[in-house]
Design an enzyme around this catalytic site. Structure first.
Site, PDB file in Angstrom:
ATOM      1  N   ASN A  12      49.726  18.558  68.474  1.00  0.00           N
ATOM      2  CA  ASN A  12      49.645  19.991  68.162  1.00  0.00           C
ATOM      3  C   ASN A  12      50.719  20.694  68.983  1.00  0.00           C
ATOM      4  O   ASN A  12      50.574  20.822  70.196  1.00  0.00           O
ATOM      5  CB  ASN A  12      48.241  20.511  68.509  1.00  0.00           C
ATOM      6  CG  ASN A  12      48.121  22.012  68.364  1.00  0.00           C
ATOM      7  OD1 ASN A  12      49.008  22.666  67.809  1.00  0.00           O
ATOM      8  ND2 ASN A  12      47.020  22.569  68.853  1.00  0.00           N
ATOM      9  N   TRP A  13      51.769  21.105  68.311  1.00  0.00           N
ATOM     10  CA  TRP A  13      52.884  21.733  69.037  1.00  0.00           C
ATOM     11  C   TRP A  13      52.599  23.180  69.421  1.00  0.00           C
ATOM     12  O   TRP A  13      53.386  23.798  70.128  1.00  0.00           O
ATOM     13  CB  TRP A  13      54.163  21.657  68.182  1.00  0.00           C
ATOM     14  CG  TRP A  13      54.872  20.344  68.296  1.00  0.00           C
ATOM     15  CD1 TRP A  13      54.388  19.182  68.832  1.00  0.00           C
ATOM     16  CD2 TRP A  13      56.212  20.052  67.868  1.00  0.00           C
ATOM     17  NE1 TRP A  13      55.340  18.188  68.768  1.00  0.00           N
ATOM     18  CE2 TRP A  13      56.464  18.693  68.173  1.00  0.00           C
ATOM     19  CE3 TRP A  13      57.214  20.794  67.258  1.00  0.00           C
ATOM     20  CZ2 TRP A  13      57.691  18.077  67.889  1.00  0.00           C
ATOM     21  CZ3 TRP A  13      58.434  20.183  66.962  1.00  0.00           C
ATOM     22  CH2 TRP A  13      58.662  18.834  67.282  1.00  0.00           C
ATOM     23  N   LYS A  14      51.508  23.750  68.888  1.00  0.00           N
ATOM     24  CA  LYS A  14      51.190  25.157  69.164  1.00  0.00           C
ATOM     25  C   LYS A  14      52.419  26.022  68.856  1.00  0.00           C
ATOM     26  O   LYS A  14      53.142  25.715  67.915  1.00  0.00           O
ATOM     27  CB  LYS A  14      50.689  25.303  70.610  1.00  0.00           C
ATOM     28  CG  LYS A  14      49.556  24.313  70.900  1.00  0.00           C
ATOM     29  CD  LYS A  14      48.871  24.526  72.216  1.00  0.00           C
ATOM     30  CE  LYS A  14      47.768  23.492  72.380  1.00  0.00           C
ATOM     31  NZ  LYS A  14      47.000  23.666  73.608  1.00  0.00           N
ATOM     32  N   HIS A  97      40.578  25.958  66.581  1.00  0.00           N
ATOM     33  CA  HIS A  97      41.091  25.617  67.915  1.00  0.00           C
ATOM     34  C   HIS A  97      40.640  26.692  68.913  1.00  0.00           C
ATOM     35  O   HIS A  97      40.552  27.872  68.565  1.00  0.00           O
ATOM     36  CB  HIS A  97      42.618  25.535  67.880  1.00  0.00           C
ATOM     37  CG  HIS A  97      43.186  24.914  69.113  1.00  0.00           C
ATOM     38  ND1 HIS A  97      43.323  25.620  70.290  1.00  0.00           N
ATOM     39  CD2 HIS A  97      43.608  23.658  69.376  1.00  0.00           C
ATOM     40  CE1 HIS A  97      43.828  24.819  71.221  1.00  0.00           C
ATOM     41  NE2 HIS A  97      44.006  23.619  70.698  1.00  0.00           N
ATOM     42  N   GLU A  99      42.129  28.188  71.136  1.00  0.00           N
ATOM     43  CA  GLU A  99      43.075  29.302  71.295  1.00  0.00           C
ATOM     44  C   GLU A  99      42.925  30.319  70.162  1.00  0.00           C
ATOM     45  O   GLU A  99      43.187  31.510  70.346  1.00  0.00           O
ATOM     46  CB  GLU A  99      44.509  28.749  71.407  1.00  0.00           C
ATOM     47  CG  GLU A  99      44.712  28.078  72.772  1.00  0.00           C
ATOM     48  CD  GLU A  99      45.700  26.939  72.805  1.00  0.00           C
ATOM     49  OE1 GLU A  99      46.476  26.763  71.844  1.00  0.00           O
ATOM     50  OE2 GLU A  99      45.687  26.191  73.805  1.00  0.00           O
ATOM     51  N   GLU A 167      37.517  19.258  72.366  1.00  0.00           N
ATOM     52  CA  GLU A 167      38.506  19.719  73.328  1.00  0.00           C
ATOM     53  C   GLU A 167      37.831  20.657  74.332  1.00  0.00           C
ATOM     54  O   GLU A 167      37.637  21.846  74.036  1.00  0.00           O
ATOM     55  CB  GLU A 167      39.628  20.487  72.612  1.00  0.00           C
ATOM     56  CG  GLU A 167      40.424  19.646  71.637  1.00  0.00           C
ATOM     57  CD  GLU A 167      41.825  20.232  71.416  1.00  0.00           C
ATOM     58  OE1 GLU A 167      42.784  19.503  71.656  1.00  0.00           O
ATOM     59  OE2 GLU A 167      41.947  21.394  71.044  1.00  0.00           O
ATOM     60  N   GLY A 173      45.755  22.041  78.702  1.00  0.00           N
ATOM     61  CA  GLY A 173      46.943  22.522  79.407  1.00  0.00           C
ATOM     62  C   GLY A 173      46.787  22.637  80.909  1.00  0.00           C
ATOM     63  O   GLY A 173      47.624  23.247  81.567  1.00  0.00           O
ATOM     64  N   SER A 211      44.721  17.724  77.904  1.00  0.00           N
ATOM     65  CA  SER A 211      45.508  17.057  78.951  1.00  0.00           C
ATOM     66  C   SER A 211      45.624  15.538  78.754  1.00  0.00           C
ATOM     67  O   SER A 211      45.650  14.780  79.736  1.00  0.00           O
ATOM     68  CB  SER A 211      44.956  17.387  80.333  1.00  0.00           C
ATOM     69  OG  SER A 211      45.130  18.766  80.610  1.00  0.00           O
ATOM     70  N   GLY A 232      48.443  18.142  73.015  1.00  0.00           N
ATOM     71  CA  GLY A 232      49.257  19.350  73.026  1.00  0.00           C
ATOM     72  C   GLY A 232      50.592  19.098  73.711  1.00  0.00           C
ATOM     73  O   GLY A 232      51.511  18.525  73.126  1.00  0.00           O
ATOM     74  N   GLY A 233      50.692  19.485  74.971  1.00  0.00           N
ATOM     75  CA  GLY A 233      51.961  19.445  75.706  1.00  0.00           C
ATOM     76  C   GLY A 233      52.716  18.125  75.599  1.00  0.00           C
ATOM     77  O   GLY A 233      53.937  18.112  75.368  1.00  0.00           O
TER      78      GLY A 233
HETATM   79  P1  13P Z   1      47.132  19.839  76.032  1.00  0.00           P
HETATM   80  O1  13P Z   1      47.292  18.380  75.625  1.00  0.00           O
HETATM   81  O2  13P Z   1      48.432  20.504  76.323  1.00  0.00           O
HETATM   82  O3  13P Z   1      46.115  19.973  77.108  1.00  0.00           O
HETATM   83  O4  13P Z   1      46.564  20.617  74.748  1.00  0.00           O
HETATM   84  C1  13P Z   1      45.470  20.097  74.078  1.00  0.00           C
HETATM   85  C2  13P Z   1      45.263  20.861  72.842  1.00  0.00           C
HETATM   86  O5  13P Z   1      44.877  22.023  72.867  1.00  0.00           O
HETATM   87  C3  13P Z   1      45.561  20.199  71.560  1.00  0.00           C
HETATM   88  O6  13P Z   1      45.078  20.920  70.474  1.00  0.00           O
END
Ligand code: 13P
Length: 251
Positions: A12-14, A97, A99, A167, A173, A211, A232-233
């Site tokens: 997920n590149w957000k 999600h 967010e 999650e 993050g 993470s 994510g990251g």
């Molecule tokens: P991180 O891997 O950056 O913690 O993000 C997880 C995430 O929100 C994937 O949707």
């Protein structure tokens, strides 16, 4: 219990990535073309890159959106429909999600409507659930998770064509993760909740997100009830994302 499905490693590149990210995507596709990846691979770039990535040749990589509107079209400035994601080359979409829940105040009714929209458009939704730090510290994790599942997945809308991603909000993050034992227990609990809704749904992989990185991926992906990862990251760095994909557990 292990399911018979291959694990799914989803990136997920957000809100990250510009047109020059295409070269990283092409490296990912070309590398996976040469290897037989041990998992299914999904990338959810920002919508601005979806069609570009799709037309560049996705090889073994599935593409997905990060959210969609519940309507198919209309006067909703700035929004994108599930049909539009599909039209741009997506086969998956992330729904609910944390967010979106936090910054866009999305509640369970809207999330349920978005799930229906994904199915209407022929997309495979990934439904995210997870507790905040305050909820965890108050000992409410399991109650929150079952509430998020029950309020979105009633008998009328429960479908097999769905992947759940656990999650924990406090792990996203932050570099913090639950212990492997905690992840295992929580996934086992989620599977029990899903069994009450549909046996087929309970047999589907449940992803862990928060993470995940090349150092912890192998241990997490080896856990019996974990069916993949939502990254994510670390998915922004092709080398790290490839390492996580290679850490998948062949079941
Ligand atoms: P991180 O891997 O950056 O913690 O993000 C997880 C995430 O929100 C994937 O949707």
């Amino acid at each position: 219990m292990k399911t018979n499905s291959r694990q799914l490693i989803a990136g997920n590149w957000k809100m990250n990535g510009l047109v020059d990210s295409l070269s990283g995507f092409q490296t990912l596709v070309a590398t996976l073309d040469k290897e037989e990846p041990p998992a299914n691979v999904l990338l959810c770039p920002p919508v601005s890159l979806l069609a570009t990535f799709a037309s560049a040749g996705r090889g073994k990589v599935h593409l997905g959106g990060q959210d969609c509107h519940d309507a198919a079209k209309g006067a909703f400035t700035g929004d994108i429909s599930a049909e539009m994601l599909k039209n741009a080359g997506a086969t998956f979409v992330i729904i609910g999600h944390s967010e979106r829940r936090q910054y866009h105040h999305e509640g369970n009714d809207l999330i349920a409507a978005k799930l229906k929209a994904a199915w209407r458009a022929g997309l495979h939704p990934i439904l995210c659930i997870g507790e905040t730090l305050a909820q965890r510290e108050a000992g409410e994790t399991l109650r929150v998770l079952s509430g998020q599942l029950d309020s979105v997945l009633d008998d009328k809308i429960a479908k097999d064509d769905l992947t759940i991603a656990y999650e924990p909000v406090w792990a996203i993050g932050t570099g913090k993760t639950p212990t492997n034992e905690e992840i295992e227990q929580t996934h086992s609990f989620i599977r029990t909740c899903l069994t009450k809704i549909s046996a087929e749904l309970a047999a589907k992989p449940v992803l862990y997100g928060g993470s995940v990185n090349p150092q912890n991926a192998r241990g997490i992906l080896a856990l019996p009830h974990v069916g993949g990862a939502l990254v994510g990251g670390a998915s922004l760095k092709t080398v790290e994302f490839l390492e996580i994909i290679r850490s998948a557990n062949v079941q």
